[in-house]
Design an enzyme around this catalytic site. Structure first.
Site, PDB file in Angstrom:
ATOM      1  N   LYS A 122       0.897  -0.839   0.261  1.00  0.00           N
ATOM      2  CA  LYS A 122      -0.323  -0.067  -0.058  1.00  0.00           C
ATOM      3  C   LYS A 122       0.402   1.476   0.167  1.00  0.00           C
ATOM      4  O   LYS A 122       0.508   2.505  -0.776  1.00  0.00           O
ATOM      5  CB  LYS A 122      -0.651  -0.086   1.092  1.00  0.00           C
ATOM      6  CG  LYS A 122      -2.027  -0.938   0.692  1.00  0.00           C
ATOM      7  CD  LYS A 122      -3.343  -1.342   2.422  1.00  0.00           C
ATOM      8  CE  LYS A 122      -4.316  -2.012   1.303  1.00  0.00           C
ATOM      9  NZ  LYS A 122      -5.462  -1.976   2.454  1.00  0.00           N
ATOM     10  N   LYS A 206      -5.093  -9.696  -7.079  1.00  0.00           N
ATOM     11  CA  LYS A 206      -6.418  -9.747  -6.072  1.00  0.00           C
ATOM     12  C   LYS A 206      -7.081  -9.474  -7.184  1.00  0.00           C
ATOM     13  O   LYS A 206      -6.686  -8.374  -7.325  1.00  0.00           O
ATOM     14  CB  LYS A 206      -5.920  -9.620  -4.917  1.00  0.00           C
ATOM     15  CG  LYS A 206      -6.692 -10.143  -3.804  1.00  0.00           C
ATOM     16  CD  LYS A 206      -6.268  -9.559  -2.864  1.00  0.00           C
ATOM     17  CE  LYS A 206      -6.010  -7.977  -2.199  1.00  0.00           C
ATOM     18  NZ  LYS A 206      -6.454  -7.524  -0.577  1.00  0.00           N
ATOM     19  N   LYS A 209     -11.263  -3.262  -4.587  1.00  0.00           N
ATOM     20  CA  LYS A 209     -12.245  -2.189  -4.375  1.00  0.00           C
ATOM     21  C   LYS A 209     -10.679  -0.711  -5.389  1.00  0.00           C
ATOM     22  O   LYS A 209     -12.132   0.393  -5.644  1.00  0.00           O
ATOM     23  CB  LYS A 209     -12.182  -2.051  -3.207  1.00  0.00           C
ATOM     24  CG  LYS A 209     -12.949  -3.115  -2.231  1.00  0.00           C
ATOM     25  CD  LYS A 209     -13.149  -2.050  -0.990  1.00  0.00           C
ATOM     26  CE  LYS A 209     -12.636  -3.284   0.006  1.00  0.00           C
ATOM     27  NZ  LYS A 209     -13.364  -2.593   0.981  1.00  0.00           N
TER      28      LYS A 209
HETATM   29  P1  TYM Z   1     -10.037  -5.355   3.247  1.00  0.00           P
HETATM   30  O1  TYM Z   1     -11.233  -4.411   3.724  1.00  0.00           O
HETATM   31  O2  TYM Z   1      -9.749  -4.813   2.288  1.00  0.00           O
HETATM   32  O3  TYM Z   1     -11.178  -6.026   2.845  1.00  0.00           O
HETATM   33  C1  TYM Z   1     -12.157  -7.010   3.329  1.00  0.00           C
HETATM   34  C2  TYM Z   1     -12.494  -8.702   3.672  1.00  0.00           C
HETATM   35  O4  TYM Z   1     -12.763  -8.819   2.446  1.00  0.00           O
HETATM   36  C3  TYM Z   1     -11.249  -9.734   2.311  1.00  0.00           C
HETATM   37  N1  TYM Z   1     -10.717  -9.785   0.760  1.00  0.00           N
HETATM   38  C4  TYM Z   1     -10.823 -10.997  -0.041  1.00  0.00           C
HETATM   39  N2  TYM Z   1     -11.365 -12.219  -0.031  1.00  0.00           N
HETATM   40  C5  TYM Z   1     -10.720 -12.541  -0.557  1.00  0.00           C
HETATM   41  N3  TYM Z   1     -10.990 -12.641  -2.392  1.00  0.00           N
HETATM   42  C6  TYM Z   1     -10.502 -11.262  -2.628  1.00  0.00           C
HETATM   43  N4  TYM Z   1      -9.961 -11.248  -3.729  1.00  0.00           N
HETATM   44  C7  TYM Z   1     -10.826 -10.221  -1.204  1.00  0.00           C
HETATM   45  N5  TYM Z   1     -10.246  -9.327  -1.152  1.00  0.00           N
HETATM   46  C8  TYM Z   1     -10.614  -8.490   0.012  1.00  0.00           C
HETATM   47  C9  TYM Z   1     -10.738  -9.540   3.070  1.00  0.00           C
HETATM   48  O5  TYM Z   1      -9.512 -10.454   3.185  1.00  0.00           O
HETATM   49  C10 TYM Z   1     -11.171  -9.260   4.492  1.00  0.00           C
HETATM   50  O6  TYM Z   1     -11.410 -10.373   4.839  1.00  0.00           O
HETATM   51  N6  TYM Z   1      -7.613  -5.290   7.090  1.00  0.00           N
HETATM   52  C11 TYM Z   1      -8.912  -5.635   6.910  1.00  0.00           C
HETATM   53  C12 TYM Z   1      -9.975  -4.707   7.720  1.00  0.00           C
HETATM   54  C13 TYM Z   1      -9.967  -5.084   8.970  1.00  0.00           C
HETATM   55  C14 TYM Z   1      -9.753  -5.932  10.025  1.00  0.00           C
HETATM   56  C15 TYM Z   1     -10.424  -6.081  11.464  1.00  0.00           C
HETATM   57  C16 TYM Z   1     -10.598  -7.789   9.551  1.00  0.00           C
HETATM   58  C17 TYM Z   1      -9.257  -4.180  10.184  1.00  0.00           C
HETATM   59  N7  TYM Z   1      -9.687  -4.795  11.651  1.00  0.00           N
HETATM   60  C18 TYM Z   1     -10.719  -6.827  12.151  1.00  0.00           C
HETATM   61  C19 TYM Z   1     -11.201  -8.548  10.757  1.00  0.00           C
HETATM   62  C20 TYM Z   1     -10.453  -8.025  12.410  1.00  0.00           C
HETATM   63  C21 TYM Z   1      -8.803  -4.889   5.402  1.00  0.00           C
HETATM   64  O7  TYM Z   1      -8.155  -3.803   4.608  1.00  0.00           O
HETATM   65  O8  TYM Z   1     -10.224  -5.813   4.931  1.00  0.00           O
END
Ligand code: TYM
Length: 347
Positions: A122, A206, A209
């Site tokens: 990032k 991947k 968004k």
């Molecule tokens: P974020 O917002 O990027 O994504 C949310 C969730 O979606 C999953 N994900 C995917 N799974 C499969 N294939 C993909 N292409 C894909 N893109 C995204 C991510 O693994 C995630 O589960 N750091 C986290 C947010 C967060 C969080 C937490 C998660 C903050 N605090 C505490 C769990 C517990 C994030 O940026 O997710």
């Protein structure tokens, strides 16, 4: 669910999603669908959080953030999350996350953070200009989970390293302050068949968004026509599908599309290839488009219906935050007491 650590910790589920744009099919199949499935188990408490404080670690527009928070909440509800069964809230409203996040900044080690691949991805080349928040992001994520003593965290594969760091922080806190089992060792729950959904334009990247090309992803808010068109345009190769998964090894786009079909149909890649092996993408893509439209387009329609009533969404978030804060506060009281901070968190 497996027992994560000593019985002192009752099973509790926490997960978060950033309000940084439309939810994608990757978010849905990797995480949100699992959030919904976990509602079947009456014995566990579930908290699903719109992590708005994580969203400001990278450039953002204040005028757009509130809309993004409501849009993500609408997507949670449209996907099947039920406020009667799960606590739905946005992070900034429950101040315990920031409080424990700071404490974890003092527990976590620079060496640990330096290994985080998501920061490297990032921050990109201009690392000197990344926010300090982006660097300590995983400490706040550990706080999100541990402020509820959550034991299980449904996430996609890309969050695995952050979960390992969370476990290290929990262990170091317990050890340094002489409070064995104060925090649990949370377990990631990663769906094997859809741990990492890839871009429709590049099977080695991947689905995200933030990809500049909207054709690289299916958004949960896409209309049926948009979904079908993106699948028609998805990158493939000229070969027919193999009849066994071994034949997908060097074919990332084919592997991804077969994986998406399997995840949406609730079956395995092997079963998909038993049906489609030997057939070309001219046959497979229309079947995949029909299945995706059937499963995803109704969610988009529901998002649009819910978005027309922001008052309802705000009520859901306010109520969830009250319930979440009530769970977090007694744990924070114990944290402050453990650290010897006189009256910490009470003013
Ligand atoms: P974020 O917002 O990027 O994504 C949310 C969730 O979606 C999953 N994900 C995917 N799974 C499969 N294939 C993909 N292409 C894909 N893109 C995204 C991510 O693994 C995630 O589960 N750091 C986290 C947010 C967060 C969080 C937490 C998660 C903050 N605090 C505490 C769990 C517990 C994030 O940026 O997710």
């Amino acid at each position: 669910m497996t027992e994560p650590s000593p019985a002192r910790h009752t099973p509790r589920v926490f997960s978060g999603v950033q309000p940084t744009g439309n939810l994608t099919l990757g978010n849905y199949l990797g995480a949100v669908r699992n959030f919904v499935a976990l509602q079947e188990d009456d014995s566990v408490e579930r908290l699903y959080c719109v992590v708005d404080m994580h969203a400001i670690t990278q450039p953002f527009k204040p005028a757009e953030l509130s809309g993004a928070i409501r849009q993500l909440t609408a997507a949670f509800l449209a996907s099947g999350l039920d406020p009667a069964k799960s606590i739905l809230f946005n992070q900034s409203r429950v101040t315990a996350h920031a409080e424990l996040g700071w404490i974890f900044n003092c527990v976590s080690r620079l060496g640990w953070l330096n290994r985080m691949t998501q920061f490297k991805d990032k921050a990109g080349k201009n690392r000197e200009n990344a926010s300090a928040g982006l660097y300590v992001y995983p400490n706040l994520m550990a706080a999100d989970i541990l402020v509820y003593r959550a034991t299980h965290v449904p996430v996609g594969d890309d969050q695995k390293q952050h979960l390992e760091l969370t476990r290290d922080i929990a262990a170091k806190f317990n050890n340094d302050f002489g409070v064995p089992d104060f925090f649990p060792q949370p377990e990631p729950l990663i769906p094997p068949e859809s741990a990492r959904i890839m871009s429709l334009r590049d099977g080695t990247a991947k689905m995200s968004k933030s990809d500049p090309s909207d054709n690289s992803r299916i958004n949960l808010s896409d209309t049926a026509d948009a979904i079908a068109q993106k699948i028609r345009k998805a990158k493939t190769d000229p070969e027919p599908l193999p009849s066994e998964t071994a034949g997908l090894t060097d074919r990332p786009e084919a592997r991804n599309l077969v994986g998406i079909y399997a995840a949406l149909a609730g079956t395995s890649a092997d079963a998909v290839l038993t049906e489609f092996g030997g057939r070309g993408f001219g046959d497979f893509k229309p079947a995949l488009a029909d299945l995706t439209v059937e499963k995803i387009a109704p969610i988009g329609e529901e998002i649009r219906r819910l978005s027309a009533d922001p008052g309802h969404i705000d009520t859901v978030l306010a109520d969830g935050a009250t319930r979440a804060a009530a769970l977090a506060r007694p744990i924070m009281d114990e944290v402050y007491e453990t650290l010897g901070m006189v009256g910490g968190g009470t003013a």
